[in-house]
Design a protein around this motif. Structure first.
Motif, PDB file in Angstrom:
ATOM      1  N   VAL A  53       0.833  -1.210   0.000  1.00 49.85           N
ATOM      2  CA  VAL A  53       0.000   0.000   0.000  1.00 49.85           C
ATOM      3  C   VAL A  53       0.866   1.257   0.000  1.00 49.85           C
ATOM      4  O   VAL A  53       0.614   2.206  -0.762  1.00 49.85           O
ATOM      5  CB  VAL A  53      -0.981  -0.015   1.192  1.00 49.85           C
ATOM      6  CG1 VAL A  53      -1.671   1.331   1.358  1.00 49.85           C
ATOM      7  CG2 VAL A  53      -2.007  -1.133   1.020  1.00 49.85           C
ATOM      8  N   ALA A  54       1.903   1.284   0.819  1.00 49.15           N
ATOM      9  CA  ALA A  54       2.784   2.463   0.877  1.00 49.15           C
ATOM     10  C   ALA A  54       3.469   2.697  -0.465  1.00 49.15           C
ATOM     11  O   ALA A  54       3.550   3.839  -0.943  1.00 49.15           O
ATOM     12  CB  ALA A  54       3.824   2.293   1.982  1.00 49.15           C
ATOM     13  N   MET A  55       3.947   1.633  -1.082  1.00 49.09           N
ATOM     14  CA  MET A  55       4.618   1.785  -2.375  1.00 49.09           C
ATOM     15  C   MET A  55       3.616   2.148  -3.466  1.00 49.09           C
ATOM     16  O   MET A  55       3.938   2.909  -4.375  1.00 49.09           O
ATOM     17  CB  MET A  55       5.381   0.519  -2.744  1.00 49.09           C
ATOM     18  CG  MET A  55       6.594   0.242  -1.865  1.00 49.09           C
ATOM     19  SD  MET A  55       7.849   1.555  -1.906  1.00 49.09           S
ATOM     20  CE  MET A  55       7.423   2.516  -0.465  1.00 49.09           C
ATOM     21  N   ALA A  56       2.399   1.652  -3.367  1.00 55.55           N
ATOM     22  CA  ALA A  56       1.359   2.033  -4.336  1.00 55.55           C
ATOM     23  C   ALA A  56       1.117   3.533  -4.265  1.00 55.55           C
ATOM     24  O   ALA A  56       0.999   4.202  -5.303  1.00 55.55           O
ATOM     25  CB  ALA A  56       0.067   1.261  -4.064  1.00 55.55           C
ATOM     26  N   ARG A  57       1.080   4.050  -3.065  1.00 55.30           N
ATOM     27  CA  ARG A  57       0.887   5.502  -2.907  1.00 55.30           C
ATOM     28  C   ARG A  57       2.066   6.278  -3.483  1.00 55.30           C
ATOM     29  O   ARG A  57       1.876   7.295  -4.136  1.00 55.30           O
ATOM     30  CB  ARG A  57       0.669   5.844  -1.439  1.00 55.30           C
ATOM     31  CG  ARG A  57      -0.690   5.382  -0.952  1.00 55.30           C
ATOM     32  CD  ARG A  57      -0.960   5.782   0.478  1.00 55.30           C
ATOM     33  NE  ARG A  57      -2.289   5.359   0.849  1.00 55.30           N
ATOM     34  CZ  ARG A  57      -2.588   4.712   1.964  1.00 55.30           C
ATOM     35  NH1 ARG A  57      -1.643   4.440   2.863  1.00 55.30           N
ATOM     36  NH2 ARG A  57      -3.836   4.353   2.214  1.00 55.30           N
ATOM     37  N   ARG A  58       3.267   5.787  -3.252  1.00 58.15           N
ATOM     38  CA  ARG A  58       4.456   6.453  -3.799  1.00 58.15           C
ATOM     39  C   ARG A  58       4.446   6.430  -5.325  1.00 58.15           C
ATOM     40  O   ARG A  58       4.927   7.354  -5.971  1.00 58.15           O
ATOM     41  CB  ARG A  58       5.728   5.797  -3.300  1.00 58.15           C
ATOM     42  CG  ARG A  58       5.842   5.833  -1.800  1.00 58.15           C
ATOM     43  CD  ARG A  58       7.143   6.395  -1.348  1.00 58.15           C
ATOM     44  NE  ARG A  58       7.337   6.159   0.063  1.00 58.15           N
ATOM     45  CZ  ARG A  58       6.995   7.026   1.002  1.00 58.15           C
ATOM     46  NH1 ARG A  58       6.438   8.152   0.675  1.00 58.15           N
ATOM     47  NH2 ARG A  58       7.202   6.752   2.263  1.00 58.15           N
ATOM     48  N   LEU A  59       3.924   5.338  -5.889  1.00 59.23           N
ATOM     49  CA  LEU A  59       3.871   5.190  -7.345  1.00 59.23           C
ATOM     50  C   LEU A  59       2.624   5.817  -7.953  1.00 59.23           C
ATOM     51  O   LEU A  59       2.472   5.834  -9.173  1.00 59.23           O
ATOM     52  CB  LEU A  59       3.917   3.696  -7.707  1.00 59.23           C
ATOM     53  CG  LEU A  59       5.228   2.988  -7.398  1.00 59.23           C
ATOM     54  CD1 LEU A  59       5.055   1.481  -7.487  1.00 59.23           C
ATOM     55  CD2 LEU A  59       6.323   3.481  -8.338  1.00 59.23           C
ATOM     56  N   ASN A  60       1.718   6.273  -7.092  1.00 60.83           N
ATOM     57  CA  ASN A  60       0.450   6.859  -7.531  1.00 60.83           C
ATOM     58  C   ASN A  60      -0.380   5.861  -8.344  1.00 60.83           C
ATOM     59  O   ASN A  60      -0.886   6.174  -9.427  1.00 60.83           O
ATOM     60  CB  ASN A  60       0.689   8.153  -8.320  1.00 60.83           C
ATOM     61  CG  ASN A  60      -0.552   9.005  -8.391  1.00 60.83           C
ATOM     62  OD1 ASN A  60      -1.394   8.973  -7.492  1.00 60.83           O
ATOM     63  ND2 ASN A  60      -0.685   9.757  -9.462  1.00 60.83           N
ATOM     64  N   VAL A  61      -0.468   4.636  -7.806  1.00 64.40           N
ATOM     65  CA  VAL A  61      -1.315   3.600  -8.407  1.00 64.40           C
ATOM     66  C   VAL A  61      -2.339   3.167  -7.352  1.00 64.40           C
ATOM     67  O   VAL A  61      -2.238   3.537  -6.180  1.00 64.40           O
ATOM     68  CB  VAL A  61      -0.486   2.378  -8.892  1.00 64.40           C
ATOM     69  CG1 VAL A  61       0.528   2.801  -9.955  1.00 64.40           C
ATOM     70  CG2 VAL A  61       0.210   1.648  -7.749  1.00 64.40           C
ATOM     71  N   ALA A  62      -3.306   2.379  -7.787  1.00 64.26           N
ATOM     72  CA  ALA A  62      -4.341   1.895  -6.874  1.00 64.26           C
ATOM     73  C   ALA A  62      -3.715   1.158  -5.692  1.00 64.26           C
ATOM     74  O   ALA A  62      -2.762   0.397  -5.865  1.00 64.26           O
ATOM     75  CB  ALA A  62      -5.306   0.970  -7.615  1.00 64.26           C
ATOM     76  N   THR A  63      -4.251   1.374  -4.499  1.00 63.94           N
ATOM     77  CA  THR A  63      -3.733   0.671  -3.327  1.00 63.94           C
ATOM     78  C   THR A  63      -4.216  -0.775  -3.281  1.00 63.94           C
ATOM     79  O   THR A  63      -3.652  -1.584  -2.552  1.00 63.94           O
ATOM     80  CB  THR A  63      -4.112   1.397  -2.018  1.00 63.94           C
ATOM     81  OG1 THR A  63      -5.524   1.564  -1.967  1.00 63.94           O
ATOM     82  CG2 THR A  63      -3.413   2.746  -1.933  1.00 63.94           C
ATOM     83  N   ASP A  64      -5.238  -1.105  -4.053  1.00 64.50           N
ATOM     84  CA  ASP A  64      -5.661  -2.498  -4.218  1.00 64.50           C
ATOM     85  C   ASP A  64      -4.880  -3.062  -5.398  1.00 64.50           C
ATOM     86  O   ASP A  64      -5.124  -2.694  -6.551  1.00 64.50           O
ATOM     87  CB  ASP A  64      -7.167  -2.572  -4.485  1.00 64.50           C
ATOM     88  CG  ASP A  64      -7.667  -3.992  -4.646  1.00 64.50           C
ATOM     89  OD1 ASP A  64      -6.847  -4.935  -4.816  1.00 64.50           O
ATOM     90  OD2 ASP A  64      -8.898  -4.183  -4.630  1.00 64.50           O
ATOM     91  N   TRP A  65      -3.925  -3.935  -5.124  1.00 62.51           N
ATOM     92  CA  TRP A  65      -3.038  -4.450  -6.162  1.00 62.51           C
ATOM     93  C   TRP A  65      -3.797  -5.130  -7.297  1.00 62.51           C
ATOM     94  O   TRP A  65      -3.294  -5.205  -8.412  1.00 62.51           O
ATOM     95  CB  TRP A  65      -1.987  -5.389  -5.569  1.00 62.51           C
ATOM     96  CG  TRP A  65      -2.539  -6.541  -4.773  1.00 62.51           C
ATOM     97  CD1 TRP A  65      -2.718  -6.586  -3.427  1.00 62.51           C
ATOM     98  CD2 TRP A  65      -2.974  -7.804  -5.270  1.00 62.51           C
ATOM     99  NE1 TRP A  65      -3.239  -7.798  -3.054  1.00 62.51           N
ATOM    100  CE2 TRP A  65      -3.406  -8.572  -4.166  1.00 62.51           C
ATOM    101  CE3 TRP A  65      -3.048  -8.377  -6.534  1.00 62.51           C
ATOM    102  CZ2 TRP A  65      -3.898  -9.871  -4.293  1.00 62.51           C
ATOM    103  CZ3 TRP A  65      -3.539  -9.674  -6.669  1.00 62.51           C
ATOM    104  CH2 TRP A  65      -3.954 -10.399  -5.549  1.00 62.51           C
ATOM    105  N   ARG A  66      -5.001  -5.612  -7.032  1.00 60.96           N
ATOM    106  CA  ARG A  66      -5.782  -6.278  -8.077  1.00 60.96           C
ATOM    107  C   ARG A  66      -6.161  -5.317  -9.207  1.00 60.96           C
ATOM    108  O   ARG A  66      -6.446  -5.734 -10.318  1.00 60.96           O
ATOM    109  CB  ARG A  66      -7.042  -6.882  -7.467  1.00 60.96           C
ATOM    110  CG  ARG A  66      -6.759  -8.054  -6.530  1.00 60.96           C
ATOM    111  CD  ARG A  66      -7.981  -8.345  -5.635  1.00 60.96           C
ATOM    112  NE  ARG A  66      -7.660  -9.266  -4.576  1.00 60.96           N
ATOM    113  CZ  ARG A  66      -7.168  -8.916  -3.387  1.00 60.96           C
ATOM    114  NH1 ARG A  66      -6.933  -7.660  -3.107  1.00 60.96           N
ATOM    115  NH2 ARG A  66      -6.901  -9.826  -2.487  1.00 60.96           N
ATOM    116  N   LEU A  67      -6.165  -4.014  -8.914  1.00 60.40           N
ATOM    117  CA  LEU A  67      -6.560  -2.992  -9.883  1.00 60.40           C
ATOM    118  C   LEU A  67      -5.385  -2.364 -10.626  1.00 60.40           C
ATOM    119  O   LEU A  67      -5.587  -1.504 -11.479  1.00 60.40           O
ATOM    120  CB  LEU A  67      -7.349  -1.888  -9.162  1.00 60.40           C
ATOM    121  CG  LEU A  67      -8.578  -2.348  -8.376  1.00 60.40           C
ATOM    122  CD1 LEU A  67      -9.194  -1.186  -7.620  1.00 60.40           C
ATOM    123  CD2 LEU A  67      -9.584  -3.010  -9.312  1.00 60.40           C
TER     124      LEU A  67
END
Length: 172
Positions: A86-100
């Motif tokens: 979740v933290a890395m998703a936020r840094r990458l500006n992608v969905a925090t739900d990896w399925r998306l």
């Protein structure tokens, strides 16, 4: 990742910065966690202290994941791997739900730390899920890593091959 140092990120504008603003304080606490094999009680106390100080710290979460993983406490490792995803998703500006998340959502093929750590954490989450009996979730996570990392830098294809071979053997 540099040993003993904070995680570094590239902000896309030529700047780099620490992932964790609490870096020095976290590193001081986590220094006690280096003894995980010979002093697990003290190591866990250091990890828990770092998490109490900075529950959103990637460095503390990574230390917690590693501590629980290497001590074969996978159910306790799972939430830390999830928090890193979740933290890395936020840094990458992608969905925090990896399925998306799709392959074109971030530079997953790059050697930058944020996409690499995202893929590693998702692989870790998938592996720990498999080992704790959440096979469908684990396989789905590993398949997502394969889709995001076609070069298979982190070995998700190999893990999936073992899972599929074992399932085939169980059916036979």
């Amino acid at each position: 990742m540099a040993r003993g140092g904070g995680h570094r990120r590239h902000d896309g504008d030529g700047r780099s910065g620490d992932f964790d603003d609490d870096g020095p304080a976290i590193r001081d606490l986590l220094a006690g966690a280096l003894q995980a094999r010979s002093a697990p009680v003290q190591a866990e106390a250091a990890v828990l202290g770092a998490l109490a100080l900075a529950p959103d710290s990637v460095e503390a979460r990574l230390a917690a994941y590693r501590f629980y993983f290497y001590n074969h406490r996978l159910a306790e490792a799972l939430p830390h791997a999830d928090a890193i995803v979740v933290a890395m998703a936020r840094r990458l500006n992608v969905a925090t739900d990896w399925r998306l998340v799709g392959a074109d959502d971030a530079p997953f093929g790059a050697l930058d730390e944020a996409p690499s750590l995202y893929l590693q954490a998702l692989l870790a989450w998938g592996y720990a899920s498999l080992r704790t009996g959440a096979t469908d979730d684990g396989v789905a996570a590993l398949e997502k890593v394969v889709a995001l990392d076609p070069a298979d830098r982190f070995g998700a294809r190999r893990v999936l091959a073992v899972v599929h071979a074992r399932a085939h053997d169980d059916e036979a």
